[in-house]
Every structure is written in structure tokens, then in C-alpha cells.
Design a protein around this motif. Structure first.
Motif, PDB file in Angstrom:
ATOM      1  N   GLY A   1       0.783  -1.233   0.000  1.00  0.00           N
ATOM      2  CA  GLY A   1       0.000   0.000   0.000  1.00  0.00           C
ATOM      3  C   GLY A   1       0.809   1.273   0.000  1.00  0.00           C
ATOM      4  N   HIS A   2       2.146   1.166  -0.061  1.00  0.00           N
ATOM      5  CA  HIS A   2       2.997   2.353  -0.005  1.00  0.00           C
ATOM      6  C   HIS A   2       3.848   2.462  -1.267  1.00  0.00           C
ATOM      7  CE1 HIS A   2       1.963   2.990   4.219  1.00  0.00           C
ATOM      8  NE2 HIS A   2       2.203   1.709   4.416  1.00  0.00           N
ATOM      9  N   ALA A   3       3.962   3.681  -1.803  1.00  0.00           N
ATOM     10  CA  ALA A   3       4.809   3.911  -2.962  1.00  0.00           C
ATOM     11  C   ALA A   3       6.264   3.668  -2.590  1.00  0.00           C
ATOM     12  CB  ALA A   3       4.621   5.344  -3.466  1.00  0.00           C
ATOM     13  N   THR A   4       7.012   3.030  -3.495  1.00  0.00           N
ATOM     14  CA  THR A   4       8.394   2.660  -3.195  1.00  0.00           C
ATOM     15  C   THR A   4       9.417   3.675  -3.688  1.00  0.00           C
ATOM     16  OG1 THR A   4       8.680   1.438  -5.261  1.00  0.00           O
ATOM     17  CG2 THR A   4       7.771   0.225  -3.373  1.00  0.00           C
ATOM     18  N   GLY A   5       8.986   4.620  -4.540  1.00  0.00           N
ATOM     19  CA  GLY A   5       9.934   5.581  -5.087  1.00  0.00           C
ATOM     20  C   GLY A   5      10.639   5.076  -6.329  1.00  0.00           C
ATOM     21  N   ILE A   6      10.273   3.873  -6.805  1.00  0.00           N
ATOM     22  CA  ILE A   6      10.904   3.260  -7.968  1.00  0.00           C
ATOM     23  C   ILE A   6       9.867   3.048  -9.060  1.00  0.00           C
ATOM     24  CG2 ILE A   6      12.178   1.261  -8.830  1.00  0.00           C
ATOM     25  CD1 ILE A   6      13.762   2.794  -6.831  1.00  0.00           C
ATOM     26  N   GLU A   7      10.229   3.396 -10.279  1.00  0.00           N
ATOM     27  CA  GLU A   7       9.334   3.180 -11.403  1.00  0.00           C
ATOM     28  C   GLU A   7       9.248   1.689 -11.714  1.00  0.00           C
ATOM     29  OE1 GLU A   7       9.187   4.322 -16.175  1.00  0.00           O
ATOM     30  OE2 GLU A   7      10.269   5.629 -14.768  1.00  0.00           O
ATOM     31  N   VAL A   8       8.053   1.211 -12.016  1.00  0.00           N
ATOM     32  CA  VAL A   8       7.866  -0.183 -12.410  1.00  0.00           C
ATOM     33  C   VAL A   8       8.666  -0.440 -13.688  1.00  0.00           C
ATOM     34  CG1 VAL A   8       6.199  -1.868 -13.250  1.00  0.00           C
ATOM     35  CG2 VAL A   8       5.613  -0.384 -11.331  1.00  0.00           C
ATOM     36  N   GLU A   9       9.404  -1.533 -13.710  1.00  0.00           N
ATOM     37  CA  GLU A   9      10.224  -1.848 -14.874  1.00  0.00           C
ATOM     38  C   GLU A   9       9.613  -2.975 -15.688  1.00  0.00           C
ATOM     39  OE1 GLU A   9      14.918  -2.467 -15.862  1.00  0.00           O
ATOM     40  OE2 GLU A   9      14.132  -3.575 -14.154  1.00  0.00           O
ATOM     41  N   ASP A  10       9.694  -2.819 -17.004  1.00  0.00           N
ATOM     42  CA  ASP A  10       9.277  -3.877 -17.921  1.00  0.00           C
ATOM     43  C   ASP A  10      10.529  -4.385 -18.632  1.00  0.00           C
ATOM     44  OD1 ASP A  10       8.204  -5.532 -19.857  1.00  0.00           O
ATOM     45  OD2 ASP A  10       7.607  -3.861 -21.164  1.00  0.00           O
ATOM     46  N   PRO A  11      11.174  -5.444 -18.094  1.00  0.00           N
ATOM     47  CA  PRO A  11      12.402  -5.933 -18.724  1.00  0.00           C
ATOM     48  C   PRO A  11      12.152  -6.631 -20.045  1.00  0.00           C
ATOM     49  CG  PRO A  11      11.778  -7.377 -16.931  1.00  0.00           C
ATOM     50  CD  PRO A  11      10.825  -6.194 -16.886  1.00  0.00           C
ATOM     51  N   GLY A  12      10.921  -7.093 -20.247  1.00  0.00           N
ATOM     52  CA  GLY A  12      10.596  -7.765 -21.497  1.00  0.00           C
ATOM     53  C   GLY A  12      10.894  -9.240 -21.437  1.00  0.00           C
TER      54      GLY A  12
ATOM     55  N   PRO B   1       9.335   8.952 -10.158  1.00  0.00           N
ATOM     56  CA  PRO B   1      10.110   7.943  -9.420  1.00  0.00           C
ATOM     57  C   PRO B   1      11.389   7.578 -10.159  1.00  0.00           C
ATOM     58  CG  PRO B   1       8.188   6.953 -10.465  1.00  0.00           C
ATOM     59  CD  PRO B   1       8.027   8.428 -10.615  1.00  0.00           C
ATOM     60  N   ILE B   2      12.322   6.986  -9.461  1.00  0.00           N
ATOM     61  CA  ILE B   2      13.601   6.596 -10.038  1.00  0.00           C
ATOM     62  C   ILE B   2      13.394   5.491 -11.060  1.00  0.00           C
ATOM     63  CG2 ILE B   2      15.795   5.455  -9.508  1.00  0.00           C
ATOM     64  CD1 ILE B   2      15.836   7.019  -6.898  1.00  0.00           C
ATOM     65  N   ASN B   3      14.104   5.616 -12.165  1.00  0.00           N
ATOM     66  CA  ASN B   3      14.032   4.653 -13.257  1.00  0.00           C
ATOM     67  C   ASN B   3      15.301   3.794 -13.226  1.00  0.00           C
ATOM     68  OD1 ASN B   3      14.905   3.984 -16.202  1.00  0.00           O
ATOM     69  ND2 ASN B   3      12.695   4.336 -16.368  1.00  0.00           N
ATOM     70  N   ARG B   4      15.143   2.470 -13.112  1.00  0.00           N
ATOM     71  CA  ARG B   4      16.295   1.577 -12.986  1.00  0.00           C
ATOM     72  C   ARG B   4      17.228   1.666 -14.187  1.00  0.00           C
ATOM     73  NH1 ARG B   4      11.964  -1.332 -10.799  1.00  0.00           N
ATOM     74  NH2 ARG B   4      12.340  -2.408  -8.795  1.00  0.00           N
ATOM     75  N   ALA B   5      16.641   1.675 -15.383  1.00  0.00           N
ATOM     76  CA  ALA B   5      17.453   1.709 -16.604  1.00  0.00           C
ATOM     77  C   ALA B   5      18.273   2.990 -16.687  1.00  0.00           C
ATOM     78  CB  ALA B   5      16.556   1.567 -17.830  1.00  0.00           C
ATOM     79  N   MET B   6      17.698   4.099 -16.255  1.00  0.00           N
ATOM     80  CA  MET B   6      18.438   5.351 -16.241  1.00  0.00           C
ATOM     81  C   MET B   6      19.520   5.314 -15.173  1.00  0.00           C
ATOM     82  SD  MET B   6      15.490   8.253 -16.830  1.00  0.00           S
ATOM     83  CE  MET B   6      16.727   9.561 -16.882  1.00  0.00           C
ATOM     84  N   PHE B   7      19.226   4.678 -14.058  1.00  0.00           N
ATOM     85  CA  PHE B   7      20.208   4.622 -12.977  1.00  0.00           C
ATOM     86  C   PHE B   7      21.471   3.911 -13.441  1.00  0.00           C
ATOM     87  CE2 PHE B   7      22.439   3.121  -9.322  1.00  0.00           C
ATOM     88  CZ  PHE B   7      22.245   4.086  -8.355  1.00  0.00           C
ATOM     89  N   GLU B   8      21.321   2.743 -14.048  1.00  0.00           N
ATOM     90  CA  GLU B   8      22.510   1.976 -14.412  1.00  0.00           C
ATOM     91  C   GLU B   8      23.320   2.688 -15.496  1.00  0.00           C
ATOM     92  OE1 GLU B   8      20.506  -1.585 -15.443  1.00  0.00           O
ATOM     93  OE2 GLU B   8      20.361  -1.118 -17.583  1.00  0.00           O
ATOM     94  N   SER B   9      22.638   3.286 -16.466  1.00  0.00           N
ATOM     95  CA  SER B   9      23.358   3.907 -17.575  1.00  0.00           C
ATOM     96  C   SER B   9      23.974   5.254 -17.190  1.00  0.00           C
ATOM     97  CB  SER B   9      22.437   4.074 -18.792  1.00  0.00           C
ATOM     98  OG  SER B   9      21.231   4.738 -18.449  1.00  0.00           O
ATOM     99  N   TRP B  10      23.219   6.089 -16.469  1.00  0.00           N
ATOM    100  CA  TRP B  10      23.749   7.389 -16.088  1.00  0.00           C
ATOM    101  C   TRP B  10      24.794   7.283 -14.985  1.00  0.00           C
ATOM    102  CZ3 TRP B  10      24.261  12.030 -17.987  1.00  0.00           C
ATOM    103  CH2 TRP B  10      23.432  12.438 -19.031  1.00  0.00           C
ATOM    104  N   SER B  11      24.642   6.339 -14.080  1.00  0.00           N
ATOM    105  CA  SER B  11      25.662   6.200 -13.038  1.00  0.00           C
ATOM    106  C   SER B  11      26.989   5.769 -13.647  1.00  0.00           C
ATOM    107  CB  SER B  11      25.207   5.207 -11.963  1.00  0.00           C
ATOM    108  OG  SER B  11      25.005   3.913 -12.497  1.00  0.00           O
TER     109      SER B  11
END
Length: 389
Positions: free
Chosen positions: A19-30, A316-326
Motif C-alpha cells: 500500500g505504499h509507494a516505493t519511489g521506484i518506477e515499475v520496470e518492464d524488462p521484457g 520515481p527513479i528509473n532503474r534503466a536510467m540509474f545503471e546507464s547514467w551512473s
């Protein structure tokens, strides 16, 4: 490639837990990025069934032969009434579902299924300050508010003598199969996610490294202070994604584009000081902190988040952006002074791409584990990080 005119940013859906937002965007890895890619010989899969008393299990936990992964944050989500009803089940002599352990080569065990149940029972019987007091009970109401030490001796004995059925995965079972078993049979109130499974399967060395990486002021600032000790371990996953690409390189991913296997391999590397010696760990942690510092310097509160032109809503934070931009901002050639001078150019280039480059938006939104989309977003981040040079 860019398209003419403004491209609407895809809808951003934030992950929610309990019931609580996690701060992370839902990812669709495919597709299914964790499926077994080749059949294993069934003779290699050895699972033996044993029976232990709860007292014996608790003794092994206390001596360190069974590890409960103490920094596994989600253990804390069980409500007090759930814990009390579990204890009541033992007192009523209701058999518990079987547990699954994975045996290590040194004879110690990792808990595959039943981590929350064992943690609850250990906390009640042998927890600090005499453990927790029983709350909601359905049948033994006269025991309400009592701690283990307050229970009648026959009740204490009944709990300690409870027989638990444990399926033990032999250490000769292939690692990938063990991971698959974790995925299939964990039966807690909420199934473990991929990072939680990796955490349970890993050794203290990798867990300590990832914990240190996510317990810095730089990481807290870059992620808006919401991820550290994340209830779904998304902070550790972010650090692990950076680690995997930093250690193995994007070329290794292109050769075998399976994100979950890629991250599991990186976890195993961290656990082995021969593969990643302490000196390299220090370099890794320094690179990660540098990336976090640079990300906040350039993007501020929008670091690792979709931020199209004309829209300042904080997503929210995007995982794909995190790995590439970091990875892009970890470049040791980038200095604080230089990035500060080029900040406007970098932000402008990144926001333009997030507004008009449909291929980039796809690469950070859907089928994110696809080798071509991984390659595209890494090259895009590297190019935009060099804006103004």
C-alpha cells in the motif's frame, strides 16, 4: 533516433508495496529474463528431506550454521498478529509447511523458504529482551501478552520440541537451479523479488559491499533519501546493477543478455575475493560514490528520473536510467568543476532526448533487458554526459 515534434513521455507507474509507494518506477524488462535457458540433468538436482526440532534449528541459528540474513529489511513487515498466530500454531501442534534450506559446501545453510517464519520464531524464543509478547490469538487467549519465558513450562517444551520438515538442497546442485528453486517455492506472505533472492543466496562479503555503497551521503542525496534500507532492497539492486556493468562491462552483457543472470554473476564475483580483491572493491566504491555525487550535482532532485522538457514533475527513479547514467558519470575524467560548468548543457541534452527521442524512451521504459536497448541507453547517457565539451 529523434523524431519530429515533441514526443509524449510514456506514462510512469510507480511500484507499490504493502500500500505504499516505493519511489521506484515499475520496470518492464521484457520476456522472462530469469528462466532456465538450458535443461539441467535431473540427476544433478539433489534435494533431501530431513526433520529437525525447533530447538535444534534455533541452536544452529545461534551458532551461525543457519544464517537469517540480518539486514534483510522485509523481515520486519510481518504484523504482530501474524507473528502471534504463528506461535499459536505451534502450541496447537498444527504442522507448519515444509522449509527449504540450501546447504553450503562448508555444511552451513541458507534459508530458501521460511525465512520470515524462522525469524519470527527465533525472535519469540530467543530474541533480545525476552522476545516479543503474544498479541492476537484465536484459541489460546489466556496466553495473550505473555512472552516465551512467561509461558508454562509444558508450552515452552512443546514449542522447542516442534518437529520441522526441511528440504535441503545439496551444494552440488547447480547455482542456476538453486536460484530457480528460490523463485518457485518461496511462500512468504509476499513472494521474494529477484534482489531479495540474490541477497538470501549470497555471502556476507557481497552484502556488506552493497550495504556500504548505499549508506553514503552521496547515494542518499542522489536518490532523494528514499532508497537507503529500502523495504524491497531496491537500493542494493541499484548498487548491484552499477557493480555488474563496472566489473563485467556492457560487452559481457551483449554476449549474454540476461539481466538476472548478469546480476547473479556479479554477486558471485563480489563474494569471491580472488575475483574481486579488496583493492578493487575500494575502487568500485569510490567510482559509485563519484557517480552519485556527480548525478546530484548535475540533475539535483531529478537524478535518474524521467524529466522531459516543459515538465518539472518529480518522477520515481528509473532503474534503466540509474545503471546507464551512473556508469556515464563515474568517468574519472569528469571533475566537479567541469560538470558544474557544463551542467546546463548536460541537462539540456538529456531533457531533449527524454522529450523527442522515441528510441531512447523505449530503451528506458519497455523491454529494458533487450541487448540493443541496453546498448542504446548507455551510449545515449555517455553522449549526453559529454555535452558542452
Amino acid at each position: 533516433m529523434a523524431i519530429d515534434g515533441a514526443q509524449a513521455t510514456p506514462d510512469v507507474v510507480e511500484d507499490v508495496f504493502d500500500g505504499h509507494a516505493t519511489g521506484i518506477e515499475v520496470e518492464d524488462p521484457g520476456g522472462d529474463t530469469t528462466q532456465i535457458q538450458r535443461p539441467w540433468n535431473p540427476d544433478q538436482i539433489r534435494v533431501n528431506t530431513s526433520q529437525f526440532s525447533l530447538r535444534n534449528i534455533l541452536d544452529q541459528i545461534d551458532e551461525g550454521s543457519i544464517e537469517l540474513a540480518p539486514d534483510f529489511q522485509r523481515l520486519q513487515v510481518w504484523r504482530s498478529d501474524q507473528k502471534s498466530l504463528l506461535v499459536e500454531s505451534l502450541l496447537l501442534q498444527i504442522p507448519l509447511p515444509a522449509f527449504y534450506f540450501a546447504e553450503n559446501v562448508d555444511g552451513s545453510f541458507r534459508v530458501v523458504d521460511g525465512l520470515q517464519r524462522l525469524s519470527t520464531l527465533h525472535a519469540f524464543v530467543r530474541g533480545e529482551e525476552k522476545g516479543f509478547a503474544l498479541g492476537k490469538l484465536e484459541h489460546l487467549n489466556d496466553l495473550k501478552d505473555l512472552r516465551f519465558s512467561d509461558l508454562p513450562v509444558p508450552s515452552q517444551r512443546r514449542i522447542n520440541n516442534t518437529q520441522l520438515i526441511v528440504n535441503v538442497i545439496d551444494p552440488t546442485t547447480p547455482r542456476g537451479v538453486t536460484y530457480e528453486i528460490f523463485k518457485r517455492i518461496n511462500t512468504g506472505g509476499t513472494p521474494l523479488n529477484a534482489q531479495e533472492i540474490r541477497h538470501c543466496m549470497s555471502s556476507p562479503r557481497s552484502r556488506d559491499i552493497l550495504r556500504r555503497m548505499t549508506h553514503t551521503d552521496a547515494f542518499s542525496k542522489a536518490t532523494g533519501g528514499r532508497l537507503t534500507d529500502h523495504i524491497r532492497m531496491n537500493d542494493r539492486e541499484m548498487a548491484l546493477r552499477f557493480t555488474a556493468f563496472w566489473l563485467k562491462g556492457i560487452e559481457a552483457y551483449q554476449e549474454r543478455p540476461m539481466m538476472e543472470q548478469f546480476l547473479m554473476d556479479a554477486t558471485e564475483m563480489l563474494d569471491d575475493p580472488k575475483q574481486v580483491p579488496d583493492e578493487q572493491v575500494a575502487e568500485l566504491e569510490a567510482a559509485f560514490e563519484r557517480a552519485m555525487t556527480h548525478a546530484y550535482l548535475v540533475f539535483g532532485e531529478h537524478a535518474f528520473r524521467k524529466w522531459p522538457k516543459g515538465d518539472d514533475y518529480r518522477r520515481p527513479i528509473n532503474r534503466a536510467m540509474f545503471e546507464s547514467w551512473s556508469m556515464a558519470l563515474a568517468d574519472p575524467d569528469y571533475t566537479t568543476t567541469g560538470l558544474r560548468e557544463r551542467r546546463t548543457a548536460i541537462v539540456g541534452a538529456a531533457r531533449e532526448r527524454m522529450t523527442t527521442d522515441f528510441s531512447y524512451l523505449n530503451a528506458i521504459t519497455s523491454s529494458t533487458a533487450d541487448r540493443y536497448r541496453v546498448d542504446y541507453r548507455f551510449k545515449a547517457a555517455a553522449a549526453d554526459a559529454g555535452a558542452g565539451l
